[in-house]
Design an enzyme around this catalytic site. Structure first.
Site, PDB file in Angstrom:
ATOM      1  N   CYS A 148       5.986   1.196   6.102  1.00 11.29           N
ATOM      2  CA  CYS A 148       4.657   1.480   6.632  1.00 11.29           C
ATOM      3  C   CYS A 148       4.035   2.543   5.740  1.00 11.29           C
ATOM      4  CB  CYS A 148       4.725   1.989   8.071  1.00 11.29           C
ATOM      5  SG  CYS A 148       5.377   0.785   9.253  1.00 11.29           S
ATOM      6  N   GLY A 183       1.547  -1.984   4.520  1.00 11.26           N
ATOM      7  CA  GLY A 183       1.527  -2.589   5.835  1.00 11.26           C
ATOM      8  C   GLY A 183       0.214  -3.284   6.111  1.00 11.26           C
ATOM      9  N   ASN A 202       7.031   6.213   9.225  1.00  8.69           N
ATOM     10  CA  ASN A 202       7.495   5.198   8.286  1.00  8.69           C
ATOM     11  C   ASN A 202       9.010   5.294   8.215  1.00  8.69           C
ATOM     12  OD1 ASN A 202       7.802   3.347   6.154  1.00  8.69           O
ATOM     13  ND2 ASN A 202       7.527   4.937   4.619  1.00  8.69           N
ATOM     14  N   GLY A 203       9.686   4.178   8.492  1.00  5.82           N
ATOM     15  CA  GLY A 203      11.138   4.183   8.456  1.00  5.82           C
ATOM     16  C   GLY A 203      11.702   3.402   9.622  1.00  5.82           C
ATOM     17  N   TYR A 235       9.586  -2.728  -5.691  1.00  2.46           N
ATOM     18  CA  TYR A 235       8.533  -3.562  -5.108  1.00  2.46           C
ATOM     19  C   TYR A 235       7.550  -2.818  -4.212  1.00  2.46           C
ATOM     20  CZ  TYR A 235       6.384  -7.109  -2.074  1.00  2.46           C
ATOM     21  OH  TYR A 235       5.490  -7.865  -1.374  1.00  2.46           O
TER      22      TYR A 235
END
Length: 503
Positions: free
Chosen positions: A2, A28, A101-102, A257
Site C-alpha cells: 500500500c 495500490g 502499509n504491510g 517491482y
C-alpha cells in the site's frame, strides 16, 4: 503493498496529500482515503477506486486542516468492501487515525487480546484496524488526560512488542500531531522530509521518496527499523528508537517491482539497482549461452525497461520497444482475480509487428509470479511474427507466498512452485527461459555507499521468513484468505458499506 503519506504543514494539506497519493498510486489501486484535522475536528473521505475517481471538488473542500494522512490500498487480505479502505479511526482515546502499509502475522492473537483486555471489537478483516486498536489501547493504558512526548513513544514501543510482521505506519492523534513508525525489521519502506516556507518548516512522511520530490520536500532520511517520529501540531519534530532493530531487512521485491524507479529506499536508488540487475543478468546469459542467437531485446513495460537496457548493451544486441502500453489500465500483478488479470493483458499491451517479424526475441520482465501474463505476452510475440521467443526474468523464481504485505498468491498459484526452469519454460511456451540468481540480485541491489542493511527480506524466493514464526498452519490459513477462489467466495457474501464524513 500500500502507499501511505502524512503531512504537518502551515496551511491546508488536502491538495498536497491528494498529489502525493497520485504519485503513490502504483502501490495500490483498490481504494484511497484522506483524513485531515483542523485541531477541533477530523474530516474523512475514502472509498474504492483510483485517487482521481475517489476525490471530487466537494470532498476536497471538506477536508480541512493543516495536518493529515492518506492511503492508497492494495488488499492483501479481507475483501473489496470500501469499509476496509483506509485511514481507519477510533474515537477513544483522544481520537486516533491510522494508515498502514504491510501485514501483521499474529492478527488472530491480537484480536483476542484486544477484546479480552480492552473490550475492543474489530469490525473488518483488515489487520490495519487491529494495529490501530493496539496503538489506541497502549495510549489508553497511560490513563492520562494529557499526553507527553514520552507517552507517545512508549505507546509505540508497546505496539512494537505486541505486533509481529511488517508495518510502515502514519497516524494522527487528535490535538497532538502525527506519529510515524516502522517495524523492527524495516521490511516496508518509510521516509520523511521537510521543506521551509515563509510561515515555517513543514514535514512529510511517505512510503517512497518520490512523493517528497514531487511536493518539493527535501528527503531527510528513512525512518529506521523500530523507530518512531512524532511531529506535533505546532511543527516540532522528535524521534526515538522505541525498540531495538532486530535485523535491518528491507523487502527485496520493492526494488524488483513495487517501488518507482525514481525512489530511494533505505539509501539505495531503485533506478540504479535495476540497472545493475540487467547487467548481472546479462553476465549469466553470456555464461550459460555464449553462442546465443538473440537479435533484439524487448522489455515488457514498464518496470523491466531499466534492467533491459543495460542487459541489451552488455549482450551487444539491439534494444527495441516492441510493446505499446495503454496507460489507462492498472498494474496486472495487483489486479484482483485471475479472470480480470487475463483480460487486462490484451487491453494493456499491443505488439509492434515490425520489431518481432522474423527475429529471435529476448523478452525481459522484472519477475514472473503466476505466469499467466508472461504466457500471453509470449503468445503475442509469436503472433506478431517472432521466429523464436526467449524470456528473461530480472528476479529469481517466485516460489513461496509473501506474508509481509504483498499479495503474492498461495504456493499452488505460483508458476514456479514445484516446477524447475525447463518445466516453467514449457508451460510458458518459451524457447528458453532464464532467471536471475538470488545472490546476484542481492548483490545488484546493495549499494556500495550503503552498509546498514543486514540482509534482505527474500521469503518469496527462498521461503525464509525472517520473523521466524511462519509455519505450515499459518500458510494454510493464508491460503484460505488469499487464494482467488477464496476471495471470490468471500466477496460474494460481503455487503458493501460506503461511508465517509466528508461528503
Amino acid at each position: 503493498m500500500c502507499g501511505v503519506v502524512g503531512i504537518v504543514a502551515k496551511e491546508k494539506v488536502n491538495q498536497s496529500i491528494y498529489d502525493a497519493l497520485t504519485v503513490l498510486q502504483h502501490r495500490g489501486q483498490d481504494a484511497a482515503g484522506i483524513m485531515t484535522s483542523d485541531g477541533n475536528h477530523l474530516f474523512l473521505h475514502k472509498r474504492n477506486g483510483l485517487v482521481r475517481d475517489v476525490f471530487r471538488t466537494r470532498h476536497m473542500a471538506d477536508l480541512k486542516g493543516n495536518i493529515g494522512i492518506g492511503h492508497v490500498r492494495y488488499p492483501t487480505a479481507g475483501c473489496d468492501s470500501s469499509a476496509e479502505a483506509q485511514p481507519f479511526f477510533v474515537n477513544s482515546p483522544y481520537g486516533i487515525a491510522l494508515a498502514h502499509n504491510g501485514n501483521l502475522v499474529n492478527v488472530e492473537e491480537l484480536k483476542k487480546d484486544l477484546f479480552k483486555e480492552g473490550l475492543r471489537h474489530i469490525n473488518t478483516q483488515s489487520d490495519s484496524e487491529v494495529l490501530l486498536n493496539v496503538f489506541a489501547q497502549e495510549l489508553q493504558q497511560m490513563g492520562k488526560l494529557d499526553l507527553s512526548e514520552d507517552d507517545i513513544f512508549d505507546a509505540v514501543a508497546g505496539v512494537s512488542r505486541r505486533c509481529k510482521g511488517a508495518y510502515a505506519t502514519v497516524s494522527m492523534i487528535m490535538g497532538y500531531g502525527l506519529v510515524a513508525f516502522r517495524d523492527e525489521y524495516g521490511i516496508r519502506p518509510l521516509v520523511y522530509g521537510k521543506r521551509k516556507t515563509k510561515k515555517g518548516t513543514e514535514y512529510m512522511v511517505a512510503s517512497e521518496s518520490v512523493a517528497l520530490d514531487v511536493l518539493g520536500f527535501d528527503l531527510v532520511r528513512d525512518i529506521q527499523p523500530g523507530e518512531a517520529i512524532y511531529i506535533s501540531t505546532d511543527g516540532k519534530l522528535s524521534s526515538r528508537q522505541c525498540v531495538p532493530a532486530k535485523m535491518h531487512s528491507p523487502c527485496l521485491f520493492e526494488y524488483v517491482y513495487l517501488a518507482r524507479p525514481d525512489s530511494i529506499i533505505d539509501n539505495i536508488s531503485v533506478y540504479k539497482a535495476r540497472l545493475r540487475m540487467g547487467e548481472v543478468l546479462a553476465d549469466k546469459i553470456l555464461r550459460l549461452r555464449p553462442d546465443h542467437d538473440i537479435d533484439v531485446v524487448i522489455p515488457i513495460p514498464d518496470t523491466s525497461r531499466t534492467a533491459a537496457l543495460p542487459l541489451a548493451y552488455k549482450l551487444g544486441v539491439k534494444y527495441r520497444e516492441g510493446f505499446i502500453k495503454n496507460r489507462y489500465i492498472g498494474r496486472t500483478f495487483i489486479m484482483p482475480g485471475q479472470k480480470q488479470r487475463k483480460k487486462s493483458v490484451k487491453q494493456k499491451l499491443n505488439a509492434i509487428g515490425l520489431e518481432f517479424k522474423g527475429k529471435n526475441v529476448l523478452l525481459v520482465d522484472d519477475s514472473i509470479v503466476r505466469g499467466t501474463t508472461s504466457k500471453q505476452i509470449i503468445q503475442m510475440a509469436r503472433e506478431a511474427g517472432a521466429k523464436k521467443v526467449y524470456f528473461a526474468s530480472a528476479a529469481p523464481p517466485v516460489r513461496y507466498p509473501n506474508v509481509y504485505g504483498i499479495d503474492m498468491p498461495v504456493a499452488s498459484e505460483l508458476i514456479a512452485h514445484d516446477r524447475n526452469e525447463d518445466e516453467i519454460a514449457e508451460y510458458l511456451e518459451a524457447d528458453w527461459l532464464i532467471y536471475q540468481d538470488l545472490a546476484d540480485l542481492e548483490q545488484a541491489v546493495h549499494s556500495r555507499k550503503q552498509d546498514d542493511i543486514d540482509r534482505f527480506e527474500t521469503s518469496c524466493f527462498n521461503g525464509d521468513y525472517i520473523s521466524g514464526d511462519i509455519d505450515k498452519k499459518y500458510l494454510r490459513g493464508l491460503e484460505d484468505m488469499r487464494s482467488d477462489n477464496s476471495k471470490k467466495k468471500r466477496s460474494s457474501k460481503v455487503t458493501r458499506i460506503d461511508f465517509y464524513n466528508a461528503s
